[in-house]
Each structure stands twice: as C-alpha cells, then as structure tokens.
Scaffold this motif. Structure first.
Motif, PDB file in Angstrom:
ATOM      1  N   GLY A   1     131.690  54.812 -12.950  1.00  0.00           N
ATOM      2  CA  GLY A   1     130.312  54.472 -13.287  1.00  0.00           C
ATOM      3  C   GLY A   1     129.770  53.386 -12.381  1.00  0.00           C
ATOM      4  N   TRP A   2     130.611  52.384 -12.074  1.00  0.00           N
ATOM      5  CA  TRP A   2     130.238  51.299 -11.154  1.00  0.00           C
ATOM      6  C   TRP A   2     129.840  51.885  -9.804  1.00  0.00           C
ATOM      7  N   LEU A   3     130.653  52.831  -9.329  1.00  0.00           N
ATOM      8  CA  LEU A   3     130.369  53.478  -8.056  1.00  0.00           C
ATOM      9  C   LEU A   3     129.097  54.314  -8.142  1.00  0.00           C
ATOM     10  N   GLY A   4     128.872  54.939  -9.302  1.00  0.00           N
ATOM     11  CA  GLY A   4     127.655  55.716  -9.490  1.00  0.00           C
ATOM     12  C   GLY A   4     126.410  54.863  -9.410  1.00  0.00           C
ATOM     13  N   VAL A   5     126.465  53.680 -10.015  1.00  0.00           N
ATOM     14  CA  VAL A   5     125.331  52.750  -9.935  1.00  0.00           C
ATOM     15  C   VAL A   5     125.026  52.427  -8.479  1.00  0.00           C
ATOM     16  N   LEU A   6     126.064  52.130  -7.720  1.00  0.00           N
ATOM     17  CA  LEU A   6     125.898  51.798  -6.314  1.00  0.00           C
ATOM     18  C   LEU A   6     125.288  52.961  -5.531  1.00  0.00           C
ATOM     19  N   LEU A   7     125.801  54.164  -5.745  1.00  0.00           N
ATOM     20  CA  LEU A   7     125.314  55.323  -5.007  1.00  0.00           C
ATOM     21  C   LEU A   7     123.871  55.662  -5.379  1.00  0.00           C
ATOM     22  N   GLY A   8     123.538  55.572  -6.672  1.00  0.00           N
ATOM     23  CA  GLY A   8     122.180  55.859  -7.100  1.00  0.00           C
ATOM     24  C   GLY A   8     121.187  54.868  -6.532  1.00  0.00           C
ATOM     25  N   TYR A   9     121.568  53.602  -6.568  1.00  0.00           N
ATOM     26  CA  TYR A   9     120.708  52.543  -6.029  1.00  0.00           C
ATOM     27  C   TYR A   9     120.449  52.759  -4.542  1.00  0.00           C
ATOM     28  N   PHE A  10     121.516  53.018  -3.797  1.00  0.00           N
ATOM     29  CA  PHE A  10     121.358  53.160  -2.359  1.00  0.00           C
ATOM     30  C   PHE A  10     120.598  54.432  -2.002  1.00  0.00           C
ATOM     31  N   ALA A  11     120.741  55.482  -2.817  1.00  0.00           N
ATOM     32  CA  ALA A  11     120.007  56.721  -2.564  1.00  0.00           C
ATOM     33  C   ALA A  11     118.500  56.476  -2.575  1.00  0.00           C
ATOM     34  N   VAL A  12     118.042  55.633  -3.492  1.00  0.00           N
ATOM     35  CA  VAL A  12     116.612  55.306  -3.547  1.00  0.00           C
ATOM     36  C   VAL A  12     116.180  54.619  -2.257  1.00  0.00           C
ATOM     37  N   TRP A  13     116.992  53.700  -1.773  1.00  0.00           N
ATOM     38  CA  TRP A  13     116.616  52.972  -0.563  1.00  0.00           C
ATOM     39  C   TRP A  13     116.717  53.833   0.679  1.00  0.00           C
ATOM     40  N   VAL A  14     117.588  54.824   0.684  1.00  0.00           N
ATOM     41  CA  VAL A  14     117.609  55.781   1.790  1.00  0.00           C
ATOM     42  C   VAL A  14     116.305  56.590   1.779  1.00  0.00           C
ATOM     43  N   GLY A  15     115.853  56.960   0.583  1.00  0.00           N
ATOM     44  CA  GLY A  15     114.561  57.630   0.472  1.00  0.00           C
ATOM     45  C   GLY A  15     113.431  56.749   0.966  1.00  0.00           C
ATOM     46  N   PHE A  16     113.502  55.456   0.630  1.00  0.00           N
ATOM     47  CA  PHE A  16     112.491  54.512   1.112  1.00  0.00           C
ATOM     48  C   PHE A  16     112.536  54.424   2.630  1.00  0.00           C
ATOM     49  N   ALA A  17     113.738  54.471   3.211  1.00  0.00           N
ATOM     50  CA  ALA A  17     113.879  54.431   4.668  1.00  0.00           C
ATOM     51  C   ALA A  17     113.138  55.600   5.310  1.00  0.00           C
ATOM     52  N   ALA A  18     113.217  56.771   4.681  1.00  0.00           N
ATOM     53  CA  ALA A  18     112.515  57.941   5.213  1.00  0.00           C
ATOM     54  C   ALA A  18     111.005  57.723   5.170  1.00  0.00           C
ATOM     55  N   VAL A  19     110.517  57.150   4.077  1.00  0.00           N
ATOM     56  CA  VAL A  19     109.077  56.921   3.926  1.00  0.00           C
ATOM     57  C   VAL A  19     108.576  55.912   4.953  1.00  0.00           C
ATOM     58  N   ILE A  20     109.281  54.798   5.110  1.00  0.00           N
ATOM     59  CA  ILE A  20     108.783  53.760   6.008  1.00  0.00           C
ATOM     60  C   ILE A  20     108.962  54.168   7.471  1.00  0.00           C
ATOM     61  N   ALA A  21     109.968  55.005   7.761  1.00  0.00           N
ATOM     62  CA  ALA A  21     110.111  55.530   9.122  1.00  0.00           C
ATOM     63  C   ALA A  21     108.925  56.427   9.464  1.00  0.00           C
ATOM     64  N   ALA A  22     108.533  57.276   8.521  1.00  0.00           N
ATOM     65  CA  ALA A  22     107.372  58.143   8.737  1.00  0.00           C
ATOM     66  C   ALA A  22     106.112  57.302   8.903  1.00  0.00           C
ATOM     67  N   LEU A  23     105.995  56.236   8.103  1.00  0.00           N
ATOM     68  CA  LEU A  23     104.838  55.343   8.214  1.00  0.00           C
ATOM     69  C   LEU A  23     104.804  54.675   9.583  1.00  0.00           C
ATOM     70  N   GLN A  24     105.956  54.234  10.064  1.00  0.00           N
ATOM     71  CA  GLN A  24     105.996  53.584  11.376  1.00  0.00           C
ATOM     72  C   GLN A  24     105.550  54.543  12.474  1.00  0.00           C
ATOM     73  N   LEU A  25     105.954  55.792  12.381  1.00  0.00           N
ATOM     74  CA  LEU A  25     105.532  56.777  13.371  1.00  0.00           C
ATOM     75  C   LEU A  25     104.016  56.975  13.345  1.00  0.00           C
ATOM     76  N   ARG A  26     103.444  56.980  12.143  1.00  0.00           N
ATOM     77  CA  ARG A  26     101.992  57.115  12.019  1.00  0.00           C
ATOM     78  C   ARG A  26     101.295  55.906  12.644  1.00  0.00           C
TER      79      ARG A  26
END
Length: 250
Positions: free
Chosen positions: A93-118
């Motif tokens: 469960g501890w590992l799941g919390v870590l993976l879920g949290y980081f998955a959100v920030w990887v998604g954020f990385a995709a959004v801000i990368a697209a924004l930077q390109l724009r």
C-alpha cells in the motif's frame, strides 16, 4: 525482515531523487548552462536547448517532477507508515501511494511540456523556457503570488499539510487502495504546487537554482510544524517581486 524491507524501500526512494537531480545536473552541464540556467559564451537560448518536440521535453519535465516533487512526499509516506499497524496498512500500500502520487505528476509533466511548446511557438518563451517579455514574467509572479491567498490553495494545502486526515477519510488497503489514495493526494498536491512549476518560465526551466528554491518552498509548505505559517508570506514575496519587476526595479 520488515525492517530490512522498509530500509530498502526508503533507500531506493531517496536514490531515485538523487538520481533525478544528477540527470538534471548532467543535462545542464551538457548544454553549457550555469546554475541560473544561462547559456555560456557563444550559445544562444534558441540553440542551447533544441527541445522543440514533445517527447524530449516531456521526458525532461518528468525527471524534474521526480527531483522536485518526490522530496515533498516524505511527510505523507511517514503518515502512512504511522497507520500501517492500526489500520492494516502494508508496504505494498505504501508503494501504491507513491506510484499513484507520481503518476499524477507525470501527467502534469505532459501538460506543462505541451504548454511550453505552445509558448515557444508563440514566441513567448525562448529555447530555455524563459519568458521573452517582462509582462509574462510579471503576470506569472502575480498570478502565483495571489493564488497563495486563495481558497483553492488553502483546501489543497490543507490536505498536503495533514495527510493523516486524508488517509483516515479515504483509507483503502493493499496496493490498489494505496494507488487510489496516492492519485487523490497527487491531485491535491498538483492543486497546491502547480504555481511553483509555472514559475519555471520566469526563473528558467533549466535553472538548477530555481528548481532548488522551488523544491525548498514546497517542502517547507508541507512540514507539519511550520507549513501553515509560510504559505502567505511566500505569496506576499511573489507579489512584491511582480511589483518590483513591473516597476523595472529588478
């Protein structure tokens, strides 16, 4: 045995953080940049960082998320550990919390990368991701500074600052439960900290100094003892910076 597993997971966790910072440092040195993200002699911003494609830019931001956001999760993971015995939590469960949290920030990385390109295609940032106009820098400083005083910031920061309450309200066991809780915590964290990432377009996306300062601010905000006392002073400092920049003082 449990102690060995715990130590191994924590050591691996911090190794990932240190590895991410090492990668960012190597990228910066390879581009001929100093700690402020400025190009060396004979290198112009549009050529020093030829990341006009989504994939390499997204990869860079994903590494930045690991370097900057994983340190802020330490109090949350410690809170989960405090509940492991009384609430039937597990290392999975501890590992799941870590993976879920980081998955959100990887998604954020995709959004801000697209924004930077724009922004790059519109000529609003240069090849290093730095705002090309004073107006954009001032606007970002003011927006993020005022957000520190908003209700949305208060709600998101409240969850990040007191993760135990979130766990008690949304408790799920096992790695699936940890993943669900980690995703929820990641969303609140993104709502709390997105502004510090946006300020990369002011301080320089590849500025190690900005990355370090932003990480420090986010870590302090989430410390149980002092977090609630620094949010608004940080906002006031950012607003003051916007005013000073707008007046041409800096």
């Amino acid at each position: 045995m449990q102690g060995i597993i715990r130590s191994g997971l924590w050591l691996g966790y911090f190794a990932v953080i240190l590895g991410a910072w090492a990668v960012l440092y190597a990228m910066s040195v390879g581009m001929g940049l100093d700690l402020l993200g400025r190009p060396g002699p004979g290198m112009s911003p549009p050529t020093v960082m030829p990341m006009a494609r989504f994939a390499p830019l997204f990869a860079m931001w994903a590494v930045m998320m690991a370097a900057m956001m994983l340190p802020t999760l330490v109090p949350t993971l410690r809170s989960y550990e405090d509940l492991m015995t009384s609430a039937n939590g597990t290392r999975a469960g501890w590992l799941g919390v870590l993976l879920g949290y980081f998955a959100v920030w990887v998604g954020f990385a995709a959004v801000i990368a697209a924004l930077q390109l724009r922004l790059l295609s519109a000529g609003l940032v240069d090849g290093l991701g730095v705002a090309t106009t004073r107006g954009l820098s001032v606007g970002l400083l003011l927006l993020v500074g005022l957000y520190q005083f908003s209700r949305a910031k208060a709600v998101c920061h409240g969850v990040c600052h007191a993760p135990t309450l979130y766990f008690l309200r949304h408790w799920r066991t096992g790695i699936d439960g940890g993943l669900r809780m980690g995703l929820g915590l990641g969303v609140y964290c993104a709502g709390c900290c997105w502004g510090f990432m946006a300020l990369g377009f002011v301080g320089g996306v590849m500025s190690l100094a900005w990355m370090g300062l932003a990480t420090l601010c986010m870590v302090i905000e989430k410390l149980p003892q002092v977090g609630r006392y620094v949010t608004r002073p940080i906002g006031a400092a950012l607003v003051a910076g916007a005013v000073a920049m707008g007046a041409g003082v800096i």
